[in-house]
Scaffold this active site. Structure first.
Site, PDB file in Angstrom:
ATOM      1  N   PRO A 206       1.222  -5.164   4.909  1.00 19.63           N
ATOM      2  CA  PRO A 206       1.279  -5.254   6.367  1.00 19.63           C
ATOM      3  C   PRO A 206      -0.109  -5.430   6.977  1.00 19.63           C
ATOM      4  O   PRO A 206      -1.079  -4.897   6.456  1.00 19.63           O
ATOM      5  CB  PRO A 206       1.861  -3.907   6.797  1.00 19.63           C
ATOM      6  N   THR A 208      -2.031  -8.027   7.192  1.00 18.33           N
ATOM      7  CA  THR A 208      -3.001  -8.919   6.578  1.00 18.33           C
ATOM      8  C   THR A 208      -3.005 -10.297   7.231  1.00 18.33           C
ATOM      9  O   THR A 208      -3.756 -11.168   6.813  1.00 18.33           O
ATOM     10  CB  THR A 208      -2.724  -9.083   5.083  1.00 18.33           C
ATOM     11  N   GLU A 428     -10.838   0.393 -13.587  1.00 17.97           N
ATOM     12  CA  GLU A 428     -10.419  -1.004 -13.638  1.00 17.97           C
ATOM     13  C   GLU A 428     -11.294  -1.803 -14.605  1.00 17.97           C
ATOM     14  O   GLU A 428     -10.813  -2.678 -15.313  1.00 17.97           O
ATOM     15  CB  GLU A 428     -10.464  -1.642 -12.242  1.00 17.97           C
ATOM     16  N   HIS A 431     -10.045  -1.462 -18.078  1.00 14.47           N
ATOM     17  CA  HIS A 431      -8.977  -2.425 -18.398  1.00 14.47           C
ATOM     18  C   HIS A 431      -9.571  -3.798 -18.666  1.00 14.47           C
ATOM     19  O   HIS A 431      -9.259  -4.458 -19.654  1.00 14.47           O
ATOM     20  CB  HIS A 431      -8.019  -2.586 -17.217  1.00 14.47           C
ATOM     21  N   ASP A 504      -0.281   3.866 -15.845  1.00 13.64           N
ATOM     22  CA  ASP A 504      -0.705   3.217 -17.081  1.00 13.64           C
ATOM     23  C   ASP A 504      -0.037   3.866 -18.280  1.00 13.64           C
ATOM     24  O   ASP A 504       0.464   3.194 -19.171  1.00 13.64           O
ATOM     25  CB  ASP A 504      -2.228   3.348 -17.251  1.00 13.64           C
TER      26      ASP A 504
HETATM   27  P1  ADP Z   1       1.248  -9.178   9.257  1.00 14.04           P
HETATM   28  O1  ADP Z   1       2.222 -10.138   9.829  1.00 14.04           O
HETATM   29  O2  ADP Z   1       0.713  -9.593   7.923  1.00 14.04           O
HETATM   30  O3  ADP Z   1       1.728  -7.768   9.218  1.00 14.04           O
HETATM   31  P2  ADP Z   1      -0.197  -9.860  11.595  1.00 14.04           P
HETATM   32  O4  ADP Z   1      -0.309 -11.322  11.433  1.00 14.04           O
HETATM   33  O5  ADP Z   1       0.871  -9.383  12.504  1.00 14.04           O
HETATM   34  O6  ADP Z   1      -0.032  -9.161  10.188  1.00 14.04           O
HETATM   35  O7  ADP Z   1      -1.598  -9.291  12.039  1.00 14.04           O
HETATM   36  C1  ADP Z   1      -1.756  -8.523  13.191  1.00 14.04           C
HETATM   37  C2  ADP Z   1      -3.056  -8.834  13.868  1.00 14.04           C
HETATM   38  O8  ADP Z   1      -4.160  -8.478  13.064  1.00 14.04           O
HETATM   39  C3  ADP Z   1      -3.248 -10.295  14.148  1.00 14.04           C
HETATM   40  O9  ADP Z   1      -2.676 -10.641  15.362  1.00 14.04           O
HETATM   41  C4  ADP Z   1      -4.753 -10.450  14.149  1.00 14.04           C
HETATM   42  O10 ADP Z   1      -5.294 -10.092  15.402  1.00 14.04           O
HETATM   43  C5  ADP Z   1      -5.200  -9.434  13.157  1.00 14.04           C
HETATM   44  N1  ADP Z   1      -5.385 -10.040  11.842  1.00 14.04           N
HETATM   45  C6  ADP Z   1      -4.677  -9.761  10.728  1.00 14.04           C
HETATM   46  N2  ADP Z   1      -5.106 -10.473   9.684  1.00 14.04           N
HETATM   47  C7  ADP Z   1      -6.118 -11.241  10.124  1.00 14.04           C
HETATM   48  C8  ADP Z   1      -6.968 -12.211   9.502  1.00 14.04           C
HETATM   49  N3  ADP Z   1      -6.857 -12.526   8.212  1.00 14.04           N
HETATM   50  N4  ADP Z   1      -7.893 -12.820  10.269  1.00 14.04           N
HETATM   51  C9  ADP Z   1      -8.001 -12.503  11.574  1.00 14.04           C
HETATM   52  N5  ADP Z   1      -7.243 -11.611  12.216  1.00 14.04           N
HETATM   53  C10 ADP Z   1      -6.299 -10.965  11.513  1.00 14.04           C
HETATM   54 ZN    ZN Z   2      -5.037   1.511 -14.700  1.00  9.84          ZN
END
Ligand code: ADP
Ligand code: ZN
Ligand code: MG
Length: 616
Positions: A206, A208, A428, A431, A504
């Site tokens: 979440p 990202t 890590e 590994h 592991d």
């Molecule tokens: P997800 O859908 O993966 O849960 P979102 O796209 O909803 O995440 O991300 C929420 C907010 O976080 C985005 O609107 C943005 O402002 C910020 N954000 C998340 N990832 C990035 C990224 N890689 N680059 C820039 N801003 C990001």
């Molecule tokens: Zn490990």
């Protein structure tokens, strides 16, 4: 933020409408009640009898329940109504009417008309009331338009997001550029006959930036973007979700080229076989089936690309991943140090920064932060600056903001302290180093200590990831040694182990057990298959039947234990022999957070280590 704003405005508007309609309905009801021409006056039965005796009654209409009667004539006709006395059979009434010279008639109750009045009308009124009161419930509007999709079309021109707004996920962006290219010139692809991706699945933890990436893809290609969440499909009524899917695709085809984005697809795409939830399985299955049918049903050259996002790819139904469906998967991982710095750059573009702010340092302080948390961090720092009466955001604000966001995260998942990070790095690298040094282990692709939540503090990715069909005993032994290498490294460096490698041990034990019981690779037990491989997947563990006695069971345990200790010893020997390079490589990993397998090979070569190592 403004989405929520918009929603609450929408909600307020709807409430006002509904209340207005409600009042309107009430007034209508009142009107029906009072609105009547020549409404008879209701008087007691005794008055009717008296009036009759006085000879005033001219006309009477008798029904089962009441008597309508009329007095006077010409302009001063008055109509009255009297209820008859229930249960009393006054046949004397007829005589009485006769005696007083009243003109009279009886009426048969009209069953159709009376049921219309006594049943259908109230029902209709109730329906109307239900309709409007349901409308007043938040989110229930669509309840009345069951089969309509709830997709929000997001207008690209109004709030344009492009790949410039996304950072730290370069690999994902590279893959999505191709999708953009296709949406811009579908003809180019069609002419050559290249198969165009139909579905792209964004997979990652979440926050990202999966949703952001999908929007940015639409923004780059300048096409409409239908966004719908998987949960929106799943309703309490069977068949509604399927109808919504159908409607969504119909709309999308009209608007092609466009992107359909199904967020959190796991809500419908959950594996059909594995799911145990008794609730509304049928509904979800129907919805999923409809989605598959729709995806198979259209030719991708129409220019509709379906994107979906999930953070739980493992529970998705395999059918979704087949060719022609979500055949392309794009991993959107948590950013490494460089990525975090880039994301901070993006989000500080419109923020006034003081000269002392070094985003590289901020990035270094925030391992494990996803893009969403970094965005939050920047905002938090800006708020602090305002609160402190500053014109620009200073490094102090960032420091304080990091602490705040981190405290929030600690509750949610787990943020590592420096000591823990160091342990994870050695683990890590243990590994990775065993995997690289041993001749029959799978090559190491990537090592990462970017935390990914509670379960995995770091990962070492080896290729090939998928199960091979044939493995030699040597390969299995090296594989188990590599799995134990993490624990061994901790012991070599610190002289003790942490709780980290628990998983592991499980994996190593399971593999060793299979070597003994399924592959017949134990000298003591000999080449005998003691367990049916299928039995491992039986869903009720208590019911598996053992095809061997207690003594053999004991023997198996002894053999498995012996094998594991031997291989653990092997890992420990290997790593203590190369302790120097282990320390050196772990330092690099700590600094960079992510390391490519080939970089590790280079490091080993420049340190003069000879490998693969065969004499252990
Ligand atoms: P997800 O859908 O993966 O849960 P979102 O796209 O909803 O995440 O991300 C929420 C907010 O976080 C985005 O609107 C943005 O402002 C910020 N954000 C998340 N990832 C990035 C990224 N890689 N680059 C820039 N801003 C990001
Ligand atoms: Zn490990
Ligand atoms: Mg999202």
């Amino acid at each position: 933020m403004d989405k929520r704003d918009h929603q609450s405005k929408e909600f307020r508007r709807q409430s006002i409408y509904s209340i207005a309609y409600f009042v309107f309905t009430l007034l209508l009801l009142l009107a029906i009640n009072t609105w009547s021409f020549a409404r008879p006056r209701q008087v007691p039965y005794s008055q009717f009898l008296q009036a009759m005796e006085r000879g005033e009654v001219k006309l009477a209409t008798i029904s089962d329940r009441n008597i309508l009667w009329q007095t006077g004539d010409g302009d001063n006709i008055e109509i009255y109504q009297s209820n008859r006395i229930p249960g009393v059979d006054d046949s004397a009434l007829i005589d009485l009417l006769h005696q007083n010279g009243v003109e009279f008639a009886g009426i048969q109750p009209n069953p159709w008309l009376s049921s219309l009045v006594s049943w259908l009308l109230p029902l209709a009124i109730l329906g109307v009331i239900w309709y409007w009161s349901v409308r007043r419930l938040p989110g229930a509007t669509q309840y009345l338009s069951f089969g309509r999709s709830r997709a929000r079309i997001w207008d690209v021109s109004s709030e344009k997001v492009t790949f410039d707004d996304v950072a730290g996920v370069d690999e994902a962006v590279t893959e999505l550029r191709e999708v953009v290219e296709f949406l811009k010139n579908p003809d180019k692809y069609a002419k050559i006959g290249a198969r165009i991706p139909k579905g792209v699945l964004l997979v990652g933890p979440p926050g990202t930036g999966k949703t952001l990436l999908a929007k940015a893809t639409a923004g780059e290609a300048n096409v409409p973007f239908f966004s719908i969440s998987g949960a929106d499909f799943v309703e309490m009524f069977v068949g509604v979700g399927a109808a919504r899917v159908r409607d969504l695709f119909r709309q999308a085809r009209e608007k092609a080229p466009c992107i359909v984005f199904i967020d959190e697809i796991d809500a419908i795409g959950r594996s059909r076989a594995g799911a145990r939830s008794p609730v509304s399985n049928e509904e979800r299955e129907q919805t999923l089936n409809q989605l598959l049918v729709e995806m198979d049903g259209f030719d991708s050259s129409v220019g509709v690309i379906i994107m979906a996002a999930t953070n739980r790819p493992e529970i998705l139904d395999k059918a979704l991943m087949r060719p022609g469906r979500f055949d392309r998967q794009v991993v959107v991982d948590k950013p490494d140090l460089k990525g975090r710095e880039a994301i901070l750059r993006v989000h500080t573009r419109k923020v006034a920064l003081a000269d002392d702010v070094d985003l590289h340092v901020v990035a270094a302080r925030t391992p494990g932060f996803a893009g969403a948390e970094l965005a939050n961090l920047v905002n938090e720092a800006a708020l602090l600056a305002v609160r402190n009466g500053r014109e620009k955001v200073s490094m102090d604000d960032f420091d304080e903001a990091v602490d705040r966001v981190m405290a929030g995260l600690e509750r949610k998942s787990r943020a590592l302290n420096p000591k823990e990070r160091e342990i994870v790095a050695y683990h890590e690298m243990g590994h990775a180093l065993t995997g690289t040094l041993l001749p029959n282990a799978d090559p190491v692709h990537k090592i990462s200590i970017v935390p990914r939540g509670v379960a995995a503090l770091g990962v070492t990715i080896q290729t090939p990831l998928e199960d091979r069909y044939l493995l030699t005993e040597d390969e299995l032994r090296d594989r188990i040694t590599t799995i134990l290498g993490g624990r061994a490294a901790e012991e070599v460096i610190y002289g003790r182990v942490s709780t980290g490698p628990a998983d592991d041990l499980q994996r190593a034990t399971a593999l060793a057990r299979r070597m003994v019981t399924q592959f017949g690779m134990s000298d003591a037990l000999g080449p005998i298959a003691l367990e049916d491989p299928e039995q491992q997947f039986l869903e009720t563990p208590g019911l598996t039947t053992r095809s061997y006695g207690d003594k053999t069971a004991e023997q198996i345990d002894t053999e498995v234990r012996a094998l594991l200790s031997e291989l653990y010893q092997r890992a420990r020997n290997l790593l203590s022999r190369h302790k120097d390079v282990l320390i050196q490589a772990a330092k690099v990993l700590l600094e960079q957070e992510v390391m490519e397998g080939k970089d590790l090979v280079e490091l080993l070569q420049s340190a003069g280590v000879e490998f693969p190592v065969t004499d252990i």
